[in-house]
Design an enzyme around this catalytic site. Structure first.
Site, PDB file in Angstrom:
ATOM      1  N   ASP A 236       1.118  -1.490  -0.072  1.00  0.00           N
ATOM      2  CA  ASP A 236      -0.056  -0.081   0.011  1.00  0.00           C
ATOM      3  C   ASP A 236       0.977   1.261   0.197  1.00  0.00           C
ATOM      4  OD1 ASP A 236      -1.728   2.072   0.578  1.00  0.00           O
ATOM      5  OD2 ASP A 236      -3.185   0.788   1.700  1.00  0.00           O
ATOM      6  N   GLY A 262      -1.352  -4.856  -2.692  1.00  0.00           N
ATOM      7  CA  GLY A 262      -1.488  -3.323  -2.502  1.00  0.00           C
ATOM      8  C   GLY A 262      -2.655  -2.816  -1.592  1.00  0.00           C
ATOM      9  N   HIS A 263      -3.050  -1.544  -1.777  1.00  0.00           N
ATOM     10  CA  HIS A 263      -4.019  -0.738  -1.146  1.00  0.00           C
ATOM     11  C   HIS A 263      -5.428  -1.605  -1.307  1.00  0.00           C
ATOM     12  CE1 HIS A 263      -6.030   2.449   0.746  1.00  0.00           C
ATOM     13  NE2 HIS A 263      -6.897   2.646  -0.304  1.00  0.00           N
ATOM     14  N   PHE A 264      -5.654  -2.160  -2.589  1.00  0.00           N
ATOM     15  CA  PHE A 264      -7.097  -2.862  -2.796  1.00  0.00           C
ATOM     16  C   PHE A 264      -6.705  -4.281  -2.789  1.00  0.00           C
ATOM     17  CE2 PHE A 264      -8.400   1.077  -4.243  1.00  0.00           C
ATOM     18  CZ  PHE A 264      -9.712   1.306  -4.165  1.00  0.00           C
TER      19      PHE A 264
END
Length: 493
Positions: A236, A262-264
């Site tokens: 992220d 990552g973030h998602f």
């Protein structure tokens, strides 16, 4: 094939037409899915398909996101988003639920939790930050802008372009082929709708208000210790892994899983994340018991009294095994007798009254005896007289305190002093004070608040008031959640 039936509905909340997705049986454990930026409830579609036959899932869109329609003049800041989320919860009739908080879902979800801890059965955190060390340099730069500063609005508008939207999904991902490109395409579609850039700009310029709330949210975690599952994509770019591990400081028993994503992370790692969420919800459900807690053995000293009886009934209604013990039990002040009576219980509630200083003597006896009996948890129901109406000024010491209640109030205040002085005790005690005046007859509504403090909680009109049913619910909540340990708390509307 076992697939959920997913409904797509709207509900009116203070002039906002809130869109939401709903799936699953309404008598199953409820999970409130709070989405992030720049997406909406559609980010949870595959998770809803995976879990929607076993659990009751609610996924609203915030104002400024997805299909939700806000009126002209709506104030776009995080307090307003939480206001709408709170209104949504009330409108759909949810009273006990776990929260899945992703990204913006953290600021919204924590505000809900602080306002209504009695609603929250558990917390699932997925890349939703609540700690200073969880902010990357990129995140700090993005949230440094303030409304009214020259160039601030122009700077944050760069966040709402397609390359940035797509980058939030792909940055840090281990395998971008697992991420559906429809995700960022749909996000960008909603970002480009009329009025949305202005709404998102206002929210971006308000993000600093969330950082200011971090200490409040951390204190809530420490005091309430909700069952917590932390899921984190370590790539992220906004919220690095340090933010995930920081939760363990305040909730040491939290379950933590990090992913090469990552973030998602949910968009890439659903096959790994969905079973973790299901197991967590199953643990909360306590094998299908109402209330979402394991069955506890609770002894109630003073169960024949007004408050003690209400606590006993509330605990029994939640499926706990309750041992009711008489209100005038003199043995409560005898450590040897206490060991024999209370051994084998998970928690003890003491709601006592009596002459000859029974209440403070019972507090001292319980502190001595409970470790010998193998009981760690004590919830002492005291009075409101020891609350303060001004710094250092207790109601019980005021000249107009009702004389007929003075002896009992002084005994209860002394019991609190004894508990607070026992700094080396292994007993995880909590002391519950009702409002000093307005503890009124009535059933549980679930609309109360509970906070660790020495002053009364008051409503918008400055009145501290609660029904006996809701006060009993606050006491049992504290036992179930292990909250307010070695603290005094009070409850009111």
């Amino acid at each position: 094939m076992d697939m959920p039936r997913v409904s797509h509905r709207y509900v009116e909340v203070d002039g906002v037409r809130v869109f939401y997705r709903e799936a699953g049986p309404r008598d199953a454990p409820t999970l409130l899915l709070l989405h992030g930026f720049p997406t909406a409830s559609h980010q949870f579609r595959r998770l809803i398909d995976a879990l929607g036959t076993r659990y009751h899932l609610l996924a609203p869109d915030y104002p400024g996101f997805g299909h939700t329609e806000a009126p002209d003049g709506f104030r776009y800041d995080f307090e307003a988003l939480a206001d709408v989320a709170e209104g949504f919860v009330r409108a759909v009739g949810a009273t006990r639920f776990a929260v899945y908080a992703f990204d913006f879902g953290g600021p919204v979800g924590f505000r809900l939790a602080v306002r209504h801890p009695e609603w929250i059965t558990g917390l699932i955190v997925q890349n939703a930050n609540a700690y200073e060390e969880g902010l990357s340099a990129m995140a700090r730069a993005a949230i440094a802008h303030r409304t009214g500063e020259p160039g601030a609005a122009e700077a944050v508008r760069e966040l709402f372009t397609l390359p940035v939207t797509r980058g939030q999904y792909e940055q840090g991902a281990a395998d971008t082929t697992l991420i559906d490109p429809d995700a960022w395409t749909l996000d960008q579609h909603h970002l480009d709708r009329p009025g949305r850039i202005a709404a998102q700009t206002a929210l971006a310029l308000d993000y600093h208000s969330n950082v200011a709330q971090y200490p409040v949210w951390q204190r809530w975690l420490r005091e309430h210790r909700p069952p917590t599952l932390v899921l984190w994509g370590v790539g992220d770019g906004f919220f690095p892994e340090e933010g995930a591990r920081a939760y363990l400081r305040d909730v040491p028993d939290a379950e933590l899983h990090v992913f090469d994503s990552g973030h998602f992370a949910l968009a890439e790692r659903l096959p790994e994340i969905a079973p973790l969420v299901a197991r967590f919800l199953d643990r909360l459900a306590g094998q299908g018991r109402p209330g979402g807690q394991r069955r506890l053995r609770i002894a109630v000293l003073g169960a024949s009294g007004h408050l003690g009886g209400a606590v006993a009934r509330e605990a029994e209604a939640r499926g706990h095994a309750v041992t009711p013990l008489g209100r005038g039990a003199a043995y409560a002040a005898d450590p040897a007798a206490v060991v024999g009576v209370l051994g084998g219980h998970d928690a003890v509630v003491a709601s006592l009254k009596g002459g000859d200083r029974l209440v403070p003597r019972a507090a001292a006896a319980l502190l001595e005896a409970l470790p010998k009996a193998g009981v760690e948890r004590l919830l002492f129901v005291g009075g409101g007289g020891s609350l303060e109406y001004a710094p250092g000024r207790r109601f019980v010491d005021s000249p107009d305190f009702p004389p007929q209640y003075l002896e009992t109030a002084r005994d209860q205040a002394q019991a609190l002093d004894l508990l607070r002085a026992a700094t080396d005790t292994p007993v995880a005690w909590s002391y519950a004070s009702p409002p000093p005046m307005h503890l009124v007859p009535g059933e549980r509504t679930g609309n109360h608040r509970a906070e660790a403090r020495d002053t009364p909680l008051v409503d918008d009109e400055g009145v501290s008031r609660i029904t006996v049913g809701d006060f009993a619910a606050a006491v049992v909540d504290a036992i179930e959640r292990g909250s307010f340990v070695r603290r005094r708390f009070t409850a009111a509307y």
